[in-house]
Design a protein around this motif. Sequence first.
Motif, PDB file in Angstrom:
ATOM      1  N   THR A  44       0.909  -1.284  -0.103  1.00 15.09           N
ATOM      2  CA  THR A  44      -0.032   0.024  -0.028  1.00 15.09           C
ATOM      3  C   THR A  44       0.849   1.280   0.205  1.00 15.09           C
ATOM      4  OG1 THR A  44      -1.720  -1.061   1.265  1.00 15.09           O
ATOM      5  CG2 THR A  44      -1.797   1.165   1.150  1.00 15.09           C
ATOM      6  N   HIS A  45       1.817   1.333   0.864  1.00 11.71           N
ATOM      7  CA  HIS A  45       2.942   2.328   0.806  1.00 11.71           C
ATOM      8  C   HIS A  45       3.386   2.585  -0.619  1.00 11.71           C
ATOM      9  CE1 HIS A  45       5.356   5.116   3.302  1.00 11.71           C
ATOM     10  NE2 HIS A  45       6.103   4.829   2.225  1.00 11.71           N
ATOM     11  N   THR A  46       3.940   1.582  -0.967  1.00 13.85           N
ATOM     12  CA  THR A  46       4.506   1.897  -2.610  1.00 13.85           C
ATOM     13  C   THR A  46       3.492   2.199  -3.452  1.00 13.85           C
ATOM     14  OG1 THR A  46       6.026   0.248  -2.055  1.00 13.85           O
ATOM     15  CG2 THR A  46       5.805   0.688  -4.283  1.00 13.85           C
ATOM     16  N   ARG A  47       2.288   1.680  -3.443  1.00  9.55           N
ATOM     17  CA  ARG A  47       1.417   2.133  -4.370  1.00  9.55           C
ATOM     18  C   ARG A  47       0.726   3.543  -3.987  1.00  9.55           C
ATOM     19  NH1 ARG A  47      -2.620  -1.470  -3.194  1.00  9.55           N
ATOM     20  NH2 ARG A  47      -3.966  -0.050  -2.078  1.00  9.55           N
ATOM     21  N   LEU A  48       0.796   3.872  -2.757  1.00  8.83           N
ATOM     22  CA  LEU A  48       0.620   5.563  -2.703  1.00  8.83           C
ATOM     23  C   LEU A  48       1.690   6.519  -3.111  1.00  8.83           C
ATOM     24  CD1 LEU A  48      -0.797   5.381   0.956  1.00  8.83           C
ATOM     25  CD2 LEU A  48      -1.850   6.312  -0.931  1.00  8.83           C
ATOM     26  N   ILE A  49       2.897   5.949  -2.870  1.00  6.81           N
ATOM     27  CA  ILE A  49       3.832   6.609  -3.543  1.00  6.81           C
ATOM     28  C   ILE A  49       3.865   6.925  -5.144  1.00  6.81           C
ATOM     29  CG2 ILE A  49       6.630   6.807  -3.943  1.00  6.81           C
ATOM     30  CD1 ILE A  49       6.812   5.539  -1.001  1.00  6.81           C
ATOM     31  N   GLU A  50       3.737   5.859  -5.516  1.00  3.19           N
ATOM     32  CA  GLU A  50       3.681   5.999  -7.230  1.00  3.19           C
ATOM     33  C   GLU A  50       2.286   6.664  -7.754  1.00  3.19           C
ATOM     34  OE1 GLU A  50       4.626   5.684 -10.935  1.00  3.19           O
ATOM     35  OE2 GLU A  50       6.080   5.071  -9.087  1.00  3.19           O
ATOM     36  N   LEU A 103       0.398  11.820  -9.866  1.00  2.00           N
ATOM     37  CA  LEU A 103      -0.576  12.920  -9.899  1.00  2.00           C
ATOM     38  C   LEU A 103       0.332  14.270  -9.966  1.00  2.00           C
ATOM     39  CD1 LEU A 103      -3.273  11.354  -7.768  1.00  2.00           C
ATOM     40  CD2 LEU A 103      -3.773  11.835 -10.033  1.00  2.00           C
ATOM     41  N   PHE A 104       1.260  14.041  -9.032  1.00  2.00           N
ATOM     42  CA  PHE A 104       2.049  15.582  -8.863  1.00  2.00           C
ATOM     43  C   PHE A 104       2.549  15.703 -10.263  1.00  2.00           C
ATOM     44  CE2 PHE A 104       3.111  14.377  -4.163  1.00  2.00           C
ATOM     45  CZ  PHE A 104       1.738  14.649  -3.835  1.00  2.00           C
ATOM     46  N   GLU A 105       3.252  14.781 -11.105  1.00  2.00           N
ATOM     47  CA  GLU A 105       3.966  15.038 -12.369  1.00  2.00           C
ATOM     48  C   GLU A 105       2.780  15.615 -13.301  1.00  2.00           C
ATOM     49  OE1 GLU A 105       7.416  11.901 -12.179  1.00  2.00           O
ATOM     50  OE2 GLU A 105       5.243  11.141 -12.727  1.00  2.00           O
ATOM     51  N   THR A 106       1.632  14.876 -13.380  1.00  2.00           N
ATOM     52  CA  THR A 106       0.541  15.566 -14.438  1.00  2.00           C
ATOM     53  C   THR A 106      -0.187  16.640 -14.028  1.00  2.00           C
ATOM     54  OG1 THR A 106      -1.037  13.982 -13.471  1.00  2.00           O
ATOM     55  CG2 THR A 106       0.320  13.122 -15.374  1.00  2.00           C
TER      56      THR A 106
END
Length: 182
Positions: free
Chosen positions: A7-13, A18-21
Amino acid sequence: MARHEHTHTRLIETALKLFETQGFERTTVAQIADAAGVTQMTFFRHFPSKAAVVTVDPYDPAIAAAVGAQAPELPPLLRATRGLRNALSALDERELDTVRRRVRIIAGSDALRADMAAATSATEKAIAEQLPAACSRLAARAAAAAVMAALTAALFEWAHDDSLPMADAVEASLCTLEGRLV
């Protein structure tokens, strides 16, 4: 991989995409949680804030420990530069893409640059605490601050130049501190 770690990894990715787009400021925690398929409460179990997704640096303890492992008779700046080199040489190549993405996002946001400055201050303190007792507190703090400033400059340059390896950017900055040409 444990459920929490997954879950942690999925949240980061998800957050990074979203931040990039959309940009950091225009992305909400609700959007991140929704896109990751979790609740906002779950997001906050993993991160104290939206900014923490990109500004919390898991490498800081390793950097401080690597500085502390250097020969205590070395001058504080040399001990700090060598420790930083050792810590960064242990980075897994697969992690570098995520680090580059994080630094790019930070570089594009005034708020995140301010958060990064606060995190850098904490790392400086941890490095200074690892420097030899034989040097003054001021010398230790100055060496730690110089190394972190050099690292920050290197990371920002590296994040915006895909042809520049991180190791080369960091080495150029550290050699500058040591008074050597690259």
